[in-house]
Design a protein around this motif. Structure first.
Motif, short mmCIF file in Angstrom:
data_model
loop_
_atom_site.label_atom_id
_atom_site.label_comp_id
_atom_site.label_asym_id
_atom_site.label_seq_id
_atom_site.Cartn_x
_atom_site.Cartn_y
_atom_site.Cartn_z
N CYS A 55 9.38 0.58 -16.35
CA CYS A 55 9.80 1.54 -17.36
C CYS A 55 11.22 2.03 -17.08
CB CYS A 55 8.84 2.73 -17.33
SG CYS A 55 9.32 4.06 -18.44
N ASP A 56 12.03 2.14 -18.14
CA ASP A 56 13.36 2.73 -18.02
C ASP A 56 13.51 3.95 -18.94
OD1 ASP A 56 13.68 1.70 -20.56
OD2 ASP A 56 15.42 0.47 -20.08
N THR A 57 12.39 4.51 -19.35
CA THR A 57 12.27 5.68 -20.24
C THR A 57 12.62 5.38 -21.69
OG1 THR A 57 14.44 6.68 -19.82
CG2 THR A 57 12.66 7.28 -18.31
N SER A 58 12.69 4.14 -22.09
CA SER A 58 12.93 3.79 -23.49
C SER A 58 11.80 4.28 -24.39
CB SER A 58 13.07 2.28 -23.67
OG SER A 58 14.24 1.81 -23.05
N HIS A 59 10.62 4.53 -23.83
CA HIS A 59 9.47 4.98 -24.64
C HIS A 59 9.74 6.32 -25.31
CE1 HIS A 59 8.81 6.70 -20.63
NE2 HIS A 59 8.25 7.72 -21.26
N PHE A 60 10.72 7.08 -24.81
CA PHE A 60 11.05 8.35 -25.47
C PHE A 60 11.47 8.12 -26.92
CE2 PHE A 60 11.95 9.91 -21.03
CZ PHE A 60 10.83 10.71 -20.97
N ASN A 61 12.02 6.95 -27.20
CA ASN A 61 12.42 6.60 -28.56
C ASN A 61 11.33 5.86 -29.32
OD1 ASN A 61 15.03 7.68 -28.21
ND2 ASN A 61 15.66 5.81 -27.16
N HIS A 62 10.18 5.63 -28.67
CA HIS A 62 9.09 4.86 -29.28
C HIS A 62 7.74 5.52 -29.01
CE1 HIS A 62 11.95 1.67 -30.01
NE2 HIS A 62 12.39 1.87 -28.80
N ALA A 83 0.84 -1.20 0.00
CA ALA A 83 0.00 0.00 0.00
C ALA A 83 0.88 1.24 0.00
CB ALA A 83 -0.92 -0.01 1.20
N GLY A 84 0.59 2.16 -0.91
CA GLY A 84 1.34 3.40 -1.02
C GLY A 84 2.50 3.36 -2.01
N ASP A 85 2.89 2.16 -2.45
CA ASP A 85 3.96 2.04 -3.44
C ASP A 85 3.49 2.57 -4.79
OD1 ASP A 85 5.66 0.82 -1.64
OD2 ASP A 85 5.44 -1.19 -2.50
N CYS A 86 4.39 3.19 -5.53
CA CYS A 86 4.13 3.64 -6.88
C CYS A 86 5.09 2.95 -7.83
CB CYS A 86 4.33 5.15 -7.00
SG CYS A 86 3.17 6.11 -6.01
N ALA A 87 4.62 2.61 -9.02
CA ALA A 87 5.47 1.98 -10.02
C ALA A 87 5.06 2.44 -11.40
CB ALA A 87 5.37 0.46 -9.92
N ASP A 88 6.03 2.54 -12.29
CA ASP A 88 5.80 2.84 -13.71
C ASP A 88 6.11 1.58 -14.49
OD1 ASP A 88 5.21 5.53 -13.18
OD2 ASP A 88 7.30 6.11 -13.35
N PHE A 89 5.09 1.03 -15.16
CA PHE A 89 5.25 -0.20 -15.91
C PHE A 89 5.37 0.09 -17.40
CE2 PHE A 89 2.78 -1.62 -12.14
CZ PHE A 89 3.79 -2.36 -11.56
N CYS A 90 6.29 -0.59 -18.05
CA CYS A 90 6.54 -0.42 -19.48
C CYS A 90 5.36 -0.91 -20.31
CB CYS A 90 7.79 -1.22 -19.87
SG CYS A 90 8.18 -1.15 -21.63
N ARG A 91 5.06 -0.14 -21.37
CA ARG A 91 4.07 -0.57 -22.36
C ARG A 91 4.64 -0.53 -23.77
NH1 ARG A 91 -1.58 2.33 -20.95
NH2 ARG A 91 -0.26 4.16 -20.91
N CYS A 92 5.86 0.02 -23.94
CA CYS A 92 6.45 0.08 -25.28
C CYS A 92 7.17 -1.22 -25.63
CB CYS A 92 7.39 1.27 -25.42
SG CYS A 92 9.01 1.08 -24.63
N GLY A 93 7.55 -1.99 -24.61
CA GLY A 93 8.22 -3.27 -24.83
C GLY A 93 9.73 -3.18 -24.97
N LYS A 94 10.30 -1.99 -24.90
CA LYS A 94 11.74 -1.80 -25.14
C LYS A 94 12.57 -1.65 -23.88
CE LYS A 94 10.86 -1.74 -29.51
NZ LYS A 94 11.14 -2.89 -30.33
N THR A 95 11.97 -1.69 -22.72
CA THR A 95 12.68 -1.49 -21.47
C THR A 95 13.77 -2.55 -21.24
OG1 THR A 95 12.46 -1.13 -19.10
CG2 THR A 95 11.04 -2.81 -20.06
N GLY A 96 14.79 -2.14 -20.55
CA GLY A 96 15.83 -3.07 -20.11
C GLY A 96 15.64 -3.48 -18.66
N ARG A 97 14.55 -3.00 -18.05
CA ARG A 97 14.26 -3.28 -16.64
C ARG A 97 12.88 -3.94 -16.49
NH1 ARG A 97 13.33 1.25 -13.59
NH2 ARG A 97 13.40 -0.12 -11.81
#
Length: 77
Positions: free
Chosen positions: A34-41, A16-30
């Motif tokens: 999300c590792d911000t790879s979506h900036f290129n996609h 409870a209270g945790d926040c997470a960013d999950f990848c949807r572009c499929g290009k993450t290395g983590r």
């Protein structure tokens, strides 16, 4: 390994209270985070999740889900 190379779901435990960013572009290395790879996609952006309670999420690891980033069982088809 790219996000959807796993071929099966990821299970992520959040408290409870945790926040997470999950990848949807499929290009993450983590995967599945999300590792911000979506900036290129663009225009894909991460799915921002804040847990209201302790929870285990099942996230897509095959790329077939129609409800990304969540698993909908499509990997079994």
């Amino acid at each position: 390994m790219a996000l959807y190379d796993k071929g099966s779901p990821y299970e992520v435990r959040l408290e409870a209270g945790d926040c997470a960013d999950f990848c949807r572009c499929g290009k993450t290395g983590r995967a599945p985070f999300c590792d911000t790879s979506h900036f290129n996609h663009p225009p894909v952006t991460p799915y921002n999740y804040e847990a209201d309670e302790d929870i285990t999420l099942t996230l897509c690891g095959c790329g077939k889900s129609r409800n990304k980033p969540f698993c909908d069982g499509s990997h079994q088809d």
